[in-house]
Design a protein around this motif. Structure first.
Motif, PDB file in Angstrom:
ATOM      1  N   GLU A  77      -0.847   7.255  -7.261  1.00  0.00           N
ATOM      2  CA  GLU A  77      -1.809   8.207  -6.695  1.00  0.00           C
ATOM      3  C   GLU A  77      -3.207   7.954  -7.254  1.00  0.00           C
ATOM      4  O   GLU A  77      -4.206   8.026  -6.535  1.00  0.00           O
ATOM      5  CB  GLU A  77      -1.365   9.643  -6.972  1.00  0.00           C
ATOM      6  CG  GLU A  77      -2.345  10.700  -6.525  1.00  0.00           C
ATOM      7  CD  GLU A  77      -2.555  10.749  -5.015  1.00  0.00           C
ATOM      8  OE1 GLU A  77      -3.634  11.229  -4.592  1.00  0.00           O
ATOM      9  OE2 GLU A  77      -1.663  10.327  -4.261  1.00  0.00           O
ATOM     10  N   ALA A  78      -3.280   7.653  -8.547  1.00  0.00           N
ATOM     11  CA  ALA A  78      -4.579   7.344  -9.156  1.00  0.00           C
ATOM     12  C   ALA A  78      -5.192   6.103  -8.507  1.00  0.00           C
ATOM     13  O   ALA A  78      -6.406   6.060  -8.262  1.00  0.00           O
ATOM     14  CB  ALA A  78      -4.429   7.144 -10.663  1.00  0.00           C
ATOM     15  N   TRP A  79      -4.369   5.106  -8.218  1.00  0.00           N
ATOM     16  CA  TRP A  79      -4.867   3.894  -7.550  1.00  0.00           C
ATOM     17  C   TRP A  79      -5.394   4.232  -6.160  1.00  0.00           C
ATOM     18  O   TRP A  79      -6.452   3.753  -5.756  1.00  0.00           O
ATOM     19  CB  TRP A  79      -3.775   2.833  -7.463  1.00  0.00           C
ATOM     20  CG  TRP A  79      -4.159   1.699  -6.573  1.00  0.00           C
ATOM     21  CD1 TRP A  79      -3.629   1.381  -5.372  1.00  0.00           C
ATOM     22  CD2 TRP A  79      -5.204   0.742  -6.811  1.00  0.00           C
ATOM     23  NE1 TRP A  79      -4.277   0.297  -4.837  1.00  0.00           N
ATOM     24  CE2 TRP A  79      -5.245  -0.117  -5.699  1.00  0.00           C
ATOM     25  CE3 TRP A  79      -6.106   0.547  -7.839  1.00  0.00           C
ATOM     26  CZ2 TRP A  79      -6.144  -1.158  -5.606  1.00  0.00           C
ATOM     27  CZ3 TRP A  79      -7.017  -0.504  -7.746  1.00  0.00           C
ATOM     28  CH2 TRP A  79      -7.026  -1.344  -6.633  1.00  0.00           C
ATOM     29  N   MET A  80      -4.678   5.080  -5.443  1.00  0.00           N
ATOM     30  CA  MET A  80      -5.129   5.459  -4.099  1.00  0.00           C
ATOM     31  C   MET A  80      -6.459   6.211  -4.163  1.00  0.00           C
ATOM     32  O   MET A  80      -7.345   5.992  -3.333  1.00  0.00           O
ATOM     33  CB  MET A  80      -4.064   6.318  -3.401  1.00  0.00           C
ATOM     34  CG  MET A  80      -2.750   5.597  -3.151  1.00  0.00           C
ATOM     35  SD  MET A  80      -2.947   4.113  -2.160  1.00  0.00           S
ATOM     36  CE  MET A  80      -3.462   4.828  -0.620  1.00  0.00           C
ATOM     37  N   ARG A  81      -6.588   7.098  -5.129  1.00  0.00           N
ATOM     38  CA  ARG A  81      -7.857   7.823  -5.268  1.00  0.00           C
ATOM     39  C   ARG A  81      -8.987   6.874  -5.647  1.00  0.00           C
ATOM     40  O   ARG A  81     -10.110   7.026  -5.170  1.00  0.00           O
ATOM     41  CB  ARG A  81      -7.721   8.927  -6.304  1.00  0.00           C
ATOM     42  CG  ARG A  81      -6.852  10.061  -5.816  1.00  0.00           C
ATOM     43  CD  ARG A  81      -6.829  11.192  -6.801  1.00  0.00           C
ATOM     44  NE  ARG A  81      -5.867  12.191  -6.384  1.00  0.00           N
ATOM     45  CZ  ARG A  81      -5.773  13.384  -6.912  1.00  0.00           C
ATOM     46  NH1 ARG A  81      -6.579  13.745  -7.898  1.00  0.00           N
ATOM     47  NH2 ARG A  81      -4.867  14.233  -6.481  1.00  0.00           N
ATOM     48  N   LEU A  82      -8.687   5.914  -6.496  1.00  0.00           N
ATOM     49  CA  LEU A  82      -9.702   4.932  -6.884  1.00  0.00           C
ATOM     50  C   LEU A  82     -10.126   4.095  -5.681  1.00  0.00           C
ATOM     51  O   LEU A  82     -11.306   3.803  -5.505  1.00  0.00           O
ATOM     52  CB  LEU A  82      -9.167   4.032  -7.993  1.00  0.00           C
ATOM     53  CG  LEU A  82     -10.119   2.965  -8.527  1.00  0.00           C
ATOM     54  CD1 LEU A  82     -11.373   3.605  -9.122  1.00  0.00           C
ATOM     55  CD2 LEU A  82      -9.410   2.094  -9.555  1.00  0.00           C
TER      56      LEU A  82
ATOM     57  N   ARG B  10     -10.306   5.020  -2.673  1.00  0.00           N
ATOM     58  CA  ARG B  10     -11.161   5.826  -1.784  1.00  0.00           C
ATOM     59  C   ARG B  10     -12.512   6.152  -2.415  1.00  0.00           C
ATOM     60  O   ARG B  10     -13.413   6.628  -1.726  1.00  0.00           O
ATOM     61  CB  ARG B  10     -10.447   7.125  -1.421  1.00  0.00           C
ATOM     62  CG  ARG B  10      -9.230   6.943  -0.565  1.00  0.00           C
ATOM     63  CD  ARG B  10      -8.675   8.261  -0.068  1.00  0.00           C
ATOM     64  NE  ARG B  10      -8.349   9.195  -1.134  1.00  0.00           N
ATOM     65  CZ  ARG B  10      -7.133   9.461  -1.581  1.00  0.00           C
ATOM     66  NH1 ARG B  10      -6.099   8.833  -1.060  1.00  0.00           N
ATOM     67  NH2 ARG B  10      -6.936  10.344  -2.532  1.00  0.00           N
ATOM     68  N   GLN B  11     -12.636   5.927  -3.698  1.00  0.00           N
ATOM     69  CA  GLN B  11     -13.839   6.306  -4.445  1.00  0.00           C
ATOM     70  C   GLN B  11     -14.900   5.212  -4.383  1.00  0.00           C
ATOM     71  O   GLN B  11     -14.566   4.022  -4.370  1.00  0.00           O
ATOM     72  CB  GLN B  11     -13.449   6.551  -5.915  1.00  0.00           C
ATOM     73  CG  GLN B  11     -14.565   6.956  -6.820  1.00  0.00           C
ATOM     74  CD  GLN B  11     -15.041   8.370  -6.561  1.00  0.00           C
ATOM     75  OE1 GLN B  11     -14.317   9.202  -6.063  1.00  0.00           O
ATOM     76  NE2 GLN B  11     -16.281   8.627  -6.905  1.00  0.00           N
TER      77      GLN B  11
ATOM     78  N   TRP C 206     -12.282   7.832 -16.308  1.00  0.00           N
ATOM     79  CA  TRP C 206     -12.073   8.393 -14.970  1.00  0.00           C
ATOM     80  C   TRP C 206     -10.592   8.344 -14.608  1.00  0.00           C
ATOM     81  O   TRP C 206     -10.029   9.325 -14.124  1.00  0.00           O
ATOM     82  CB  TRP C 206     -12.910   7.612 -13.956  1.00  0.00           C
ATOM     83  CG  TRP C 206     -12.942   8.192 -12.584  1.00  0.00           C
ATOM     84  CD1 TRP C 206     -13.837   9.094 -12.097  1.00  0.00           C
ATOM     85  CD2 TRP C 206     -12.040   7.906 -11.500  1.00  0.00           C
ATOM     86  NE1 TRP C 206     -13.541   9.386 -10.783  1.00  0.00           N
ATOM     87  CE2 TRP C 206     -12.447   8.669 -10.396  1.00  0.00           C
ATOM     88  CE3 TRP C 206     -10.935   7.077 -11.368  1.00  0.00           C
ATOM     89  CZ2 TRP C 206     -11.786   8.629  -9.172  1.00  0.00           C
ATOM     90  CZ3 TRP C 206     -10.271   7.038 -10.148  1.00  0.00           C
ATOM     91  CH2 TRP C 206     -10.693   7.809  -9.074  1.00  0.00           C
TER      92      TRP C 206
ATOM     93  N   VAL D 112      -7.964  11.443 -13.909  1.00  0.00           N
ATOM     94  CA  VAL D 112      -7.218  11.572 -12.654  1.00  0.00           C
ATOM     95  C   VAL D 112      -5.722  11.641 -12.927  1.00  0.00           C
ATOM     96  O   VAL D 112      -5.015  12.496 -12.374  1.00  0.00           O
ATOM     97  CB  VAL D 112      -7.552  10.406 -11.692  1.00  0.00           C
ATOM     98  CG1 VAL D 112      -6.594  10.375 -10.505  1.00  0.00           C
ATOM     99  CG2 VAL D 112      -8.988  10.518 -11.208  1.00  0.00           C
TER     100      VAL D 112
ATOM    101  N   THR E  60      -3.550  14.933 -12.128  1.00  0.00           N
ATOM    102  CA  THR E  60      -2.486  14.773 -11.141  1.00  0.00           C
ATOM    103  C   THR E  60      -1.131  15.107 -11.763  1.00  0.00           C
ATOM    104  O   THR E  60      -0.286  15.754 -11.123  1.00  0.00           O
ATOM    105  CB  THR E  60      -2.476  13.347 -10.565  1.00  0.00           C
ATOM    106  OG1 THR E  60      -3.773  13.064 -10.008  1.00  0.00           O
ATOM    107  CG2 THR E  60      -1.429  13.184  -9.481  1.00  0.00           C
TER     108      THR E  60
END
Length: 92
Positions: free
Chosen positions: A41-46, A48-49, A60, A64, A68
Motif C-alpha cells: 500500500e505504501a508503494w502504491m501511495r508513493l 501516486r505521489q 515519508w 505512511v 496505514t
C-alpha cells in the motif's frame, strides 16, 4: 532528469527501505502477510505521489507505513462473545 530515470531512482530507494518498512508494519500488526500488504500500500501511495515534493523519502515512507498499519488495526473487527444460556448448561 527524465521521468523514467526519476521513477527508477524512487523504485530503487523504496526497495532499499522495504525490509525496514516491513519490520515496522510487522511490529504494529504482528502478521507477516499484513505487514507485506501495508508495504505494498505504501508503494502504491508513493507511485501516486509527486515525489519531487518529498524531502525525506525514508521518513515519508515510515509515516505512511505507520499510519496505514494503525488504520488496519482500527478496521479489524472484534468478534463479540456469544453468551451461553443457562438452559444449555446441564451441570449448572
Amino acid at each position: 532528469m527524465t521521468d523514467r530515470s526519476r521513477t527508477d531512482l524512487v523504485a530503487e530507494a523504496f526497495e532499499a527501505q522495504r525490509d525496514r518498512l516491513r519490520a515496522v508494519a510487522y511490529r504494529v500488526l504482528g502478521s507477516h502477510a499484513g505487514a507485506e500488504d501495508v508495504v505494498q500500500e505504501a508503494w502504491m501511495r508513493l507511485a501516486r505521489q509527486d515525489t519531487t515534493t518529498i524531502d525525506n523519502l525514508a521518513g515519508w515512507l515510515t509515516t505512511v507505513v505507520g499510519r496505514t498499519s494503525l488504520d488496519v488495526l482500527r478496521s479489524r473487527q472484534t468478534r463479540p462473545e456469544t453468551p451461553t444460556t443457562t438452559s444449555r448448561l446441564s451441570w449448572w
